[in-house]
Design an enzyme around this catalytic site. Sequence first.
Site, PDB file in Angstrom:
ATOM      1  N   HIS A   1       0.640  -1.322   0.093  1.00 26.81           N
ATOM      2  CA  HIS A   1      -0.010  -0.074  -0.095  1.00 26.81           C
ATOM      3  C   HIS A   1       0.902   1.122   0.089  1.00 26.81           C
ATOM      4  O   HIS A   1       1.781   1.318   0.747  1.00 26.81           O
ATOM      5  CB  HIS A   1      -0.947  -0.064   1.366  1.00 26.81           C
ATOM      6  CG  HIS A   1      -2.161  -0.691   0.963  1.00 26.81           C
ATOM      7  ND1 HIS A   1      -3.400  -0.195   0.954  1.00 26.81           N
ATOM      8  CD2 HIS A   1      -2.398  -2.013   0.879  1.00 26.81           C
ATOM      9  CE1 HIS A   1      -4.291  -1.195   0.614  1.00 26.81           C
ATOM     10  NE2 HIS A   1      -3.575  -2.439   0.442  1.00 26.81           N
TER      11      HIS A   1
ATOM     12  N   TYR B   1      -8.985   6.267   7.200  1.00 20.72           N
ATOM     13  CA  TYR B   1      -9.209   6.797   8.741  1.00 20.72           C
ATOM     14  C   TYR B   1     -10.053   8.044   8.772  1.00 20.72           C
ATOM     15  O   TYR B   1      -9.766   9.093   8.149  1.00 20.72           O
ATOM     16  CB  TYR B   1      -8.092   7.233   9.272  1.00 20.72           C
ATOM     17  CG  TYR B   1      -6.958   6.069   9.289  1.00 20.72           C
ATOM     18  CD1 TYR B   1      -5.901   5.559   8.428  1.00 20.72           C
ATOM     19  CD2 TYR B   1      -6.473   5.363  10.761  1.00 20.72           C
ATOM     20  CE1 TYR B   1      -5.104   4.429   8.630  1.00 20.72           C
ATOM     21  CE2 TYR B   1      -5.744   4.507  11.058  1.00 20.72           C
ATOM     22  CZ  TYR B   1      -5.181   3.938  10.003  1.00 20.72           C
ATOM     23  OH  TYR B   1      -4.293   2.984  10.325  1.00 20.72           O
TER      24      TYR B   1
ATOM     25  N   PRO C   1      -4.667   0.296  18.698  1.00 14.85           N
ATOM     26  CA  PRO C   1      -4.394   0.263  17.314  1.00 14.85           C
ATOM     27  C   PRO C   1      -4.537   1.335  16.317  1.00 14.85           C
ATOM     28  O   PRO C   1      -3.966   1.044  15.130  1.00 14.85           O
ATOM     29  CB  PRO C   1      -5.360  -0.808  16.849  1.00 14.85           C
ATOM     30  CG  PRO C   1      -6.455  -0.491  17.930  1.00 14.85           C
ATOM     31  CD  PRO C   1      -5.863  -0.070  19.071  1.00 14.85           C
TER      32      PRO C   1
ATOM     33  N   LYS D   1       0.748   0.158  15.116  1.00 11.63           N
ATOM     34  CA  LYS D   1       2.301   0.064  15.669  1.00 11.63           C
ATOM     35  C   LYS D   1       2.395  -1.363  16.394  1.00 11.63           C
ATOM     36  O   LYS D   1       3.583  -1.564  16.497  1.00 11.63           O
ATOM     37  CB  LYS D   1       2.572   1.195  16.403  1.00 11.63           C
ATOM     38  CG  LYS D   1       2.960   2.379  15.526  1.00 11.63           C
ATOM     39  CD  LYS D   1       4.018   2.296  14.969  1.00 11.63           C
ATOM     40  CE  LYS D   1       4.074   3.333  13.732  1.00 11.63           C
ATOM     41  NZ  LYS D   1       4.195   2.390  12.356  1.00 11.63           N
TER      42      LYS D   1
ATOM     43  N   TYR E   1       4.338   6.463  10.386  1.00  9.84           N
ATOM     44  CA  TYR E   1       2.926   5.273  10.150  1.00  9.84           C
ATOM     45  C   TYR E   1       4.118   4.324   9.264  1.00  9.84           C
ATOM     46  O   TYR E   1       3.929   3.087   9.652  1.00  9.84           O
ATOM     47  CB  TYR E   1       1.968   5.922   9.264  1.00  9.84           C
ATOM     48  CG  TYR E   1       0.926   4.952   8.801  1.00  9.84           C
ATOM     49  CD1 TYR E   1      -0.252   4.970   9.837  1.00  9.84           C
ATOM     50  CD2 TYR E   1       1.031   3.922   7.817  1.00  9.84           C
ATOM     51  CE1 TYR E   1      -1.219   4.127   9.573  1.00  9.84           C
ATOM     52  CE2 TYR E   1      -0.074   3.181   7.579  1.00  9.84           C
ATOM     53  CZ  TYR E   1      -1.353   3.122   8.534  1.00  9.84           C
ATOM     54  OH  TYR E   1      -2.054   2.319   8.358  1.00  9.84           O
TER      55      TYR E   1
HETATM   56  P1  RFL Z   1       0.998 -11.724  21.563  1.00 11.83           P
HETATM   57  O1  RFL Z   1       0.567 -11.884  20.089  1.00 11.83           O
HETATM   58  O2  RFL Z   1      -0.109 -11.331  22.479  1.00 11.83           O
HETATM   59  O3  RFL Z   1       1.713 -13.257  21.807  1.00 11.83           O
HETATM   60  C1  RFL Z   1       2.013 -13.604  23.230  1.00 11.83           C
HETATM   61  C2  RFL Z   1       1.685 -15.039  23.353  1.00 11.83           C
HETATM   62  O4  RFL Z   1       2.101 -15.546  24.665  1.00 11.83           O
HETATM   63  C3  RFL Z   1       1.145 -16.516  24.918  1.00 11.83           C
HETATM   64  N1  RFL Z   1       0.927 -16.561  26.488  1.00 11.83           N
HETATM   65  C4  RFL Z   1       1.822 -17.507  27.233  1.00 11.83           C
HETATM   66  N2  RFL Z   1       2.622 -18.389  26.885  1.00 11.83           N
HETATM   67  C5  RFL Z   1       3.080 -19.336  27.814  1.00 11.83           C
HETATM   68  N3  RFL Z   1       2.931 -19.110  29.119  1.00 11.83           N
HETATM   69  C6  RFL Z   1       2.217 -18.195  29.447  1.00 11.83           C
HETATM   70  N4  RFL Z   1       1.970 -17.915  30.793  1.00 11.83           N
HETATM   71  C7  RFL Z   1       1.527 -17.103  28.535  1.00 11.83           C
HETATM   72  N5  RFL Z   1       0.840 -16.039  28.718  1.00 11.83           N
HETATM   73  C8  RFL Z   1       0.483 -15.692  27.330  1.00 11.83           C
HETATM   74  C9  RFL Z   1      -0.037 -16.121  24.456  1.00 11.83           C
HETATM   75  O5  RFL Z   1      -1.083 -17.059  24.052  1.00 11.83           O
HETATM   76  C10 RFL Z   1       0.272 -15.539  22.893  1.00 11.83           C
HETATM   77  O6  RFL Z   1       0.484 -16.674  22.134  1.00 11.83           O
HETATM   78  O7  RFL Z   1       2.036 -10.786  21.806  1.00 11.83           O
HETATM   79  P2  RFL Z   1       3.584 -10.269  20.871  1.00 11.83           P
HETATM   80  O8  RFL Z   1       3.899 -11.703  20.112  1.00 11.83           O
HETATM   81  O9  RFL Z   1       4.124  -9.342  21.341  1.00 11.83           O
HETATM   82  O10 RFL Z   1       2.892  -9.701  19.720  1.00 11.83           O
HETATM   83  C11 RFL Z   1       1.925  -8.472  19.714  1.00 11.83           C
HETATM   84  C12 RFL Z   1       0.919  -8.240  18.527  1.00 11.83           C
HETATM   85  O11 RFL Z   1       0.083  -9.463  18.779  1.00 11.83           O
HETATM   86  C13 RFL Z   1       0.104  -7.053  19.102  1.00 11.83           C
HETATM   87  O12 RFL Z   1       0.894  -5.705  19.285  1.00 11.83           O
HETATM   88  C14 RFL Z   1      -0.739  -6.619  17.650  1.00 11.83           C
HETATM   89  O13 RFL Z   1      -1.609  -7.398  17.547  1.00 11.83           O
HETATM   90  C15 RFL Z   1      -1.381  -5.041  17.824  1.00 11.83           C
HETATM   91  N6  RFL Z   1      -2.303  -4.832  16.972  1.00 11.83           N
HETATM   92  C16 RFL Z   1      -1.790  -4.261  15.528  1.00 11.83           C
HETATM   93  N7  RFL Z   1      -0.510  -3.978  15.416  1.00 11.83           N
HETATM   94  C17 RFL Z   1       0.233  -3.691  14.440  1.00 11.83           C
HETATM   95  O14 RFL Z   1       1.305  -3.537  14.034  1.00 11.83           O
HETATM   96  N8  RFL Z   1      -0.471  -3.215  13.370  1.00 11.83           N
HETATM   97  C18 RFL Z   1      -1.901  -3.268  13.375  1.00 11.83           C
HETATM   98  O15 RFL Z   1      -2.640  -2.933  12.157  1.00 11.83           O
HETATM   99  C19 RFL Z   1      -2.525  -3.784  14.675  1.00 11.83           C
HETATM  100  N9  RFL Z   1      -3.709  -3.694  14.612  1.00 11.83           N
HETATM  101  C20 RFL Z   1      -3.652  -4.966  16.765  1.00 11.83           C
HETATM  102  C21 RFL Z   1      -4.240  -4.355  15.794  1.00 11.83           C
HETATM  103  C22 RFL Z   1      -4.204  -5.620  17.970  1.00 11.83           C
HETATM  104  C23 RFL Z   1      -5.323  -5.558  18.146  1.00 11.83           C
HETATM  105  N10 RFL Z   1      -6.022  -6.200  19.253  1.00 11.83           N
HETATM  106  C24 RFL Z   1      -6.838  -7.639  19.087  1.00 11.83           C
HETATM  107  C25 RFL Z   1      -5.429  -5.709  20.467  1.00 11.83           C
HETATM  108  C26 RFL Z   1      -5.885  -4.792  15.850  1.00 11.83           C
HETATM  109  C27 RFL Z   1      -6.464  -5.190  16.955  1.00 11.83           C
HETATM  110  C28 RFL Z   1      -7.783  -5.230  16.875  1.00 11.83           C
HETATM  111  C1  PHB Z   2      -6.181  -3.731  10.466  1.00 13.90           C
HETATM  112  O1  PHB Z   2      -6.273  -4.037   9.175  1.00 13.90           O
HETATM  113  O2  PHB Z   2      -6.673  -4.494  11.366  1.00 13.90           O
HETATM  114  C2  PHB Z   2      -5.734  -2.633  11.076  1.00 13.90           C
HETATM  115  C3  PHB Z   2      -5.233  -1.647  10.007  1.00 13.90           C
HETATM  116  C4  PHB Z   2      -4.699  -0.405  10.546  1.00 13.90           C
HETATM  117  C5  PHB Z   2      -4.812  -0.109  11.954  1.00 13.90           C
HETATM  118  C6  PHB Z   2      -5.519  -0.991  12.885  1.00 13.90           C
HETATM  119  C7  PHB Z   2      -5.818  -2.228  12.330  1.00 13.90           C
HETATM  120  O3  PHB Z   2      -4.493   1.104  12.449  1.00 13.90           O
END
Ligand code: RFL
Ligand code: PHB
Length: 389
Positions: A72, A201, A292, A296, A382
């Site tokens: 993108h 956005y 989110p 990041k 971004y």
């Molecule tokens: P995770 O993915 O939470 O993984 C942690 C893992 O540890 C396990 N765990 C354990 N395992 C063993 N023993 C224990 N006691 C444990 N406790 C927990 C868990 O089951 C899991 O598998 O953390 P990690 O690896 O640091 O990754 C971080 C990302 O997942 C998170 O920052 C992103 O998803 C955030 N996020 C976004 N980030 C972006 O860069 N771009 C985006 O567009 C974006 N959109 C988002 C997002 C997060 C969202 N939510 C659901 C919070 C959109 C959403 C809706």
């Molecule tokens: C997504 O596609 O899930 C998404 C994209 C941009 C954001 C957050 C989530 O800022």
Amino acid sequence: MRTQVGIIGAGPAGLLLSRLLHLQGIDSVVLENRSREYVEARIRAGILEQHTVDTLTDAGLGDRLHREGLEHHGVYLQYPGTRHELDFPALCDRTVWVYGQTEVTKDLIAAQLDGGPPLLFEVSDVQVEDVDGESPRIRFTDADGAAQVLECDVVAGTDGFHGVSRPVVQQAGGRVWERTYPYAWLGILADAAPATDELIYAWHPEGFGLYSMRSPTVSRLYLQVDPSEKIEDWSDDRIWDALDTRFAHEGWSVNRGPVTEKSILPMRSFVSAPMRRGRLFLAGDAAHIVPPTGAKGLNLAVADVTLLATALVRLLQEKETDLVDSYSDRALARVWRCTHFSWWMTSMLHTSGDDFDAELQLSQLRRVCSSEAAARELAENYTGLPIDG
Ligand code: RFL
Ligand code: PHB
């Protein structure tokens, strides 16, 4: 059991760390408390910075990403009467990629199970011990119910926000900063072709809306809602009607289709420092959470483990402590930059019902859409700032 690096958590941070260490000849064991099916089905982030794409590609994980990911070149910022495109290559010579975190995780797990270091799912009772000495260990119960001890040189806490690692670091002293926002996101995944070429956005008096996507046939859309809202109160029709209102733009409409997933997500900023205690190192959501809006979270997790992998290779292969000693400070510098950017995007786009706030937000949006300097500041953040420094 013995390994060089014991890794707690098989999210993107833990899995990528294991992969990067493996490529440098360092062994690790990854312990995950959920099942493989659960980890692979979690729907989360969608936007990868160029740095993240490069890191995954260099780690041999780029095949499907380059085949199925969508590059993108910008985003649209919208407010009533205006939809303005920010052109990232023109502003900062970088792009971003749409490729779901779910897919990144599947690729990482597939590589790990195909001759990579051990990855144990469905472990429980994970406890970290003796992190202040030279030989930390992790006690856990394996999937068959047997008590196990994993002796390590180093432990990586990549167990997300609700994990067991951060409390161990904080017990020795440290600090936490937190901001809970008075809004949440209602997110849906729909089998509908995106009606837009770039993410939108949108600021709207009734609340923020984000139009994202996962593929040419799958849309991902978000609505700002009150954190007390219940998903049961949001029928698909109510969601589509709210999306129509918030994205309203002349001669254009949202594409509807079957909704395959919907949920409400709270929004918070959280930073825990330091990101290290002795031989225990935190990375990813275990140490910090961003709302989110800036896309990041996943990218920060990848940036942390990139720094950490290099530091651990230096420690374990060259017996030099300089990079592990500076890891926390270097990682936190980037964490705070992303924390600010995510807070800023969130503050600019989510409405509170207060008229003064609304005028400030619109003034800021008009500034970003009319000043190249202001647009470049958004674009640089971004698409991702340099990893170290
Ligand atoms: P995770 O993915 O939470 O993984 C942690 C893992 O540890 C396990 N765990 C354990 N395992 C063993 N023993 C224990 N006691 C444990 N406790 C927990 C868990 O089951 C899991 O598998 O953390 P990690 O690896 O640091 O990754 C971080 C990302 O997942 C998170 O920052 C992103 O998803 C955030 N996020 C976004 N980030 C972006 O860069 N771009 C985006 O567009 C974006 N959109 C988002 C997002 C997060 C969202 N939510 C659901 C919070 C959109 C959403 C809706
Ligand atoms: C997504 O596609 O899930 C998404 C994209 C941009 C954001 C957050 C989530 O800022």
